[in-house]
Structures are given as C-alpha cells and as structure tokens.
Design an enzyme around this catalytic site. Sequence first.
Site, short mmCIF file in Angstrom:
data_model
loop_
_atom_site.label_atom_id
_atom_site.label_comp_id
_atom_site.label_asym_id
_atom_site.label_seq_id
_atom_site.Cartn_x
_atom_site.Cartn_y
_atom_site.Cartn_z
CG HIS A 104 -1.90 1.13 1.24
ND1 HIS A 104 -3.00 1.15 0.42
CD2 HIS A 104 -1.93 2.29 1.96
CE1 HIS A 104 -3.69 2.25 0.64
NE2 HIS A 104 -3.05 2.96 1.57
CD GLU A 434 -37.13 -6.11 10.08
OE1 GLU A 434 -37.30 -7.25 9.63
OE2 GLU A 434 -37.42 -5.79 11.25
NE ARG A 619 -32.37 -6.01 12.24
CZ ARG A 619 -33.67 -5.89 12.47
NH1 ARG A 619 -34.17 -4.73 12.80
NH2 ARG A 619 -34.47 -6.94 12.40
#
Length: 660
Positions: A104, A434, A619
């Site tokens: 990098h 969801e 979640r």
Amino acid sequence: MKAVIFAYHDMGCVGVTALINAGYTIEAIITHPDAPSEKTFFGSVARIAAEHNIPVFVPDDVNHPLWIARIKALAPDVIFSFYYRQLLCQDILSLPTVGAFNLHGSLLPRYRGRSPLNWVLVNGEQETGVTLHRMTARADAGAILAQRSVAITLQDDALTLHRKLCEAAAGVLEKVLPAIREQRCTETPQDESIASYVGHRTPEDGRIDWGQPAATLANLVRAVTDPWPGAFSYAGGEKFIIWKAQVRPNSADAQPGTVLSIDPLVIACGSDALEVQTGQSQQGVYMQGGQLAHALGLVKGALLNPRPLVSHKRRTRVLILGVNGFIGNHLTERLLRDGNYEIYGLDIGTDAISRFMVNPLFHFVEGDISIHSEWIEYHIKKCDIVLPLVAIATPIEYTRNPLRVFELDFEENLKIIRHCVKYQKRIIFPSTSEVYGMCTDPVFDEDDSSLIVGPINKQRWIYSVSKQLLDRVLWAYGEKEGLRFTLFRPFNWMGPRLDNLNAARIGSSRAITQLILNLVEGSHIKLVDGGAQKRCFTDISDGIEALFRIIENKDNNCDGQIINIGNPDNEASIRQLAELLLASFERHPLRQHFPPFAGFRDVESSSYYGKGYQDVEHRKPSIRNAKRLLGWAPSVPMAQTIDETLDFFLQTVDLPDAAQ
C-alpha cells in the site's frame, strides 16, 4: 515458495521484479487491461510476465467462483497484491498457506483506501511511505510486516513522489521477501485509533476554488499535475489547466480569483496569491504562465471562476414521497437549510411538515401514492432526485396486514422505480436493516453478508423480502439499463417525530415511541421475549447527515452503492433501552404530571405480535462503506437521543394549564 500475484501499474512491475529476484516461483500473474480513457505512463506487468514466461490473466471479476477455483488449483503458498484495483474476497485470501500480502502506498494506518499518493499532496503532508501488510477482509487493515517512509518536499509533485514510492517499495520488498519465504516475519497490528480513509479521486477533484488559501491550491496543483488530469479553472467560458504553480505573498484586498498580474500570471486566493508557472488552455498546448494569460485573453482585474459563466446552476429538484414521515420531514429540514435544493413532497398528512409550508422552496401536495400516480410520474420526470420513503415499517403490521405491506412497500415502489428507469432519474432508495434477517455475522456488511429469512409461515418476513427484492431489482436496472441508484439501510434511527403517540396506542409504532406511551399512560412496559434482542440505535441527526451526503454525491461515488447507516457503538438490548428511557423520564421536569411507573412485564412475541412473528437477536452494522464513500461517522450518544426524543413527545401531551 509458490506465489500468485495480483498486480498493475509501476508498483506492480516493482513487485513482480522483486519476487523474481527473490527466487519465488510465480504460478500466475493477474492484472488489468489498460483503459483507453487512462493516460498510460506506467510500466506493463503483462509485458514483464510474458518476458519471463509467466502465465498472465485479466479476469473481469477475479472473485467469481470459476476464478477462485482456478487460483485454488494453483495451490499458492502465498499471494501478493501490488496495486491491483479490485478487492479480493475472503475465499481467495484464505487459499495460500502462508498468507496474502498487499503493498500500500502510504504509512498505514493513515491514508487507507484509494489514491493515497494524491491525497497526501492535497493535504500538504511532509511524509508518506509504503507499507507491506497482511490482507484481511477489510481493505488495508491487516497487520504490518514492513514500512519505509519517504520525505515529501515542496518541489515534489505526484509523479516525482510516485517514483520515490516505487524506489521505497523496491527496498522494502528486497528486505522482507526472504523473511516471508523463510516464515520468520514479525507482524504489528495497526493502531485503529489513528486510522484514516480516503476515497478514489476523479478529474472533477481538480476544480479550483479560488476562495481557498494559495498554499492549499498549490498543493492541489502538484497533486494532480501531468500525467494526472490537472487542476483547472475557467476564464469566462474557457477551461484551462494549471500544471505548475507556486505561492506568492499578497496583501492586496482583491476578490479571490482576481487576476493581479499578467506576466507573471498571478491570481488572488482566499489568502496570498497563486503564480501560474505553466499551464494550457483546453484546446492549447503546454506553455508558460504569462503566455497562457495572453492566450486566454486575460487582463489585470479579470475574474476567474470555478465553472464556466455560461452555465447557470439551478437548484437541484428533489422529490420526496412520504415527506411527512420520520425521515422525510427531517431530511426536508436539512435540504432547505442547505439552500441548494427545491423540494417537492407528497404525503397523506402534514403534522410534521407544517413548519415548512411558508418556505418558497418547499412544494407540497396532500395525497396517496396509490392514487396520485399521474402526479408522481410527472414529478419524477420533472425532478432530479427521487426518494420514495413511503412504506409500512412497523413490525406488528408485518403479521397484522402482510398483504397491505406487500402492496404498498413492494408494488407501489416498483412503479416508482420503473418511472425512474423510464426517465433516467437518480433514485435514492430506503432499503432496511431488516433485509439481513437472521444473518449470523457479528456485523452486517452490505457487500458480503448473507440475507437470511425464516420459513413461509413466518409472515413477519414479508417486509424484509419485499425490500430485498426491490434492492435486487434496482441493482439489476443499474447493471442492465444504467439506472443511477443508491441503497441506504437505516439501523434503528431514533429521534423527535418518530411515529406519534396515537399510532403507539394501536400498537403501530416503533419501540421507543411505544415505550414513551407506556410511561405517559402509566401502563406496563411490555418487553417482548424479555427484551433481550439487541439493536444499534442511531440518532436521526446522524442518519440525516449521512443521507444528505448521499444526495450530494460528491464525485458520484455513491452511484450503484449500498450503504449501511447506523451507530455500532450504540448497541443495546430493548430492555436496556427501556431502562435508559425510564431513567430519563424520572428526571424530566414534567415527570410529576404523569402516573407512577407501572413496571416491566415480559411477554411472548406470539401474544404481542401475533402468529407468524419471528425475532432477530442482534443487528449490528458495518459502516465501512459510509466512512469510505461519505466521510461520515455517527457522533451522537444514545443517552442524548433518548433524552431529546422523550422531551419532544412529553411536550406534545396535553397537560393542565399550570403545568404548561
């Protein structure tokens, strides 16, 4: 040791050459074809491969299962990536026995991402370097094997610095490749607290804002000078490029962009002035600054502009369907505050947007999207950006009214999507957290996480699947018909005007509004299945700022992207949310006007939501895309959001006059 190399550009040539010199057996080199639109000033990895009788490949998608199988068949001990422009999937990274390593062009963990070479110059850094690090699923985030720093002088531009970095890379590889082959490397984890990300740069990034300090503009010029596209401005309607410039002290009280002298060509900036040493007009050739001024017809006192004067920029027209909703009204407020947007809105109510009605940039029609189809099509054609925010998004309705959820959330929104395709309008579509369903990943990633839902007899998934199918339809239209789209996935946004207490009375609201109603009425707070389910709660102001940046779409880098918008640091169970809310309620100045707390009550999900419900235990979003594409991160703690949301709703309750 057998190696497979992914490489491109000069750094790719440096890497391949270093591996050959270090005695590695290179089984294959995977590279890119040169793009006709890109100025090819760099060496050819493919040519080096051919000269050394090494097989070379240029797949369209190296992460395709066929290519994964081919690479696996090569049985590499190690994989190297040298400026290869496609992220490698975890299936590829796990193939080599020793590991996969990437070179990098910065001193990681700073300047992760694309184009660090240009960014360090833009930002006026005095040092950069190269880093060889282990590859992980997160770009540029793996442990460091070796680094070498490179000093940046004021005389450096992108090309000279590029050459310095190539030289540094050769030195790093010469030192570390034998150690990798002998498996005696030490690795240092990156310090995440100082990590920074930069995005891909485009020619548009060369546009000069004369209101910036001259030193900033001089850095921009050297960051994007030849062979990059260059920093540019306009003299009247004619574009010109500045290839080399330097700062000149200036105390004159002149408007930024004013030509202070012709030969040398000196231009006033936000502070000091910029002397144009070399440049060229759009149809001209490379020339000295004074000659460029004559070629452009400049005179002392002329005013340069970031855009051609002949183009009049009108405000961007934004169509918001569901403008009175939680997201819609907060977004409208943010867009109107910016002043560069004209809003056209449709909804069946006005309670949240009445404060905008006097604003001449806000146009509203009261109506239903299932009825006002002609009005909607006309305004999709008229506007620049479309946000269809109409949906049934309360869990109890998924089992109570599944067909209505499908008709509104899927069928009506599909019509809108097709109108956007027909008129080639950009659409910013609200997906949902969801869609991840019962995904087992610790964090949900837009590009890699599986979308897992329950059986057909669990009707609560009709919302998730309707949204997921629309996501897939949008993606297909983008791929096949060039539709410009962005999908954003809100993770439990909270704040004032989230539903209302009347909706909560019939159970048709989100969690915090329902909990506030329980406190206001003195009823039990019902915790479904004990409230153990965890969510990551996001303040509406944080969410709207991210959505605003998607609308801005700088560099068009949000086109065709899926972006989670959530706050992974604000993870809490529903029970914890309720407890924090209760504590805020007990210390609120209006507390005495409401009934005593009735307590918590655990209830089964089937008794609360009805037959066909199924819950999700956690979640948590990955916000890597939001950080990379938007330069955004959430900042509002959950306790503050709870306090502000509670206060808003308590202020809406009718209290005795004395309390008022």
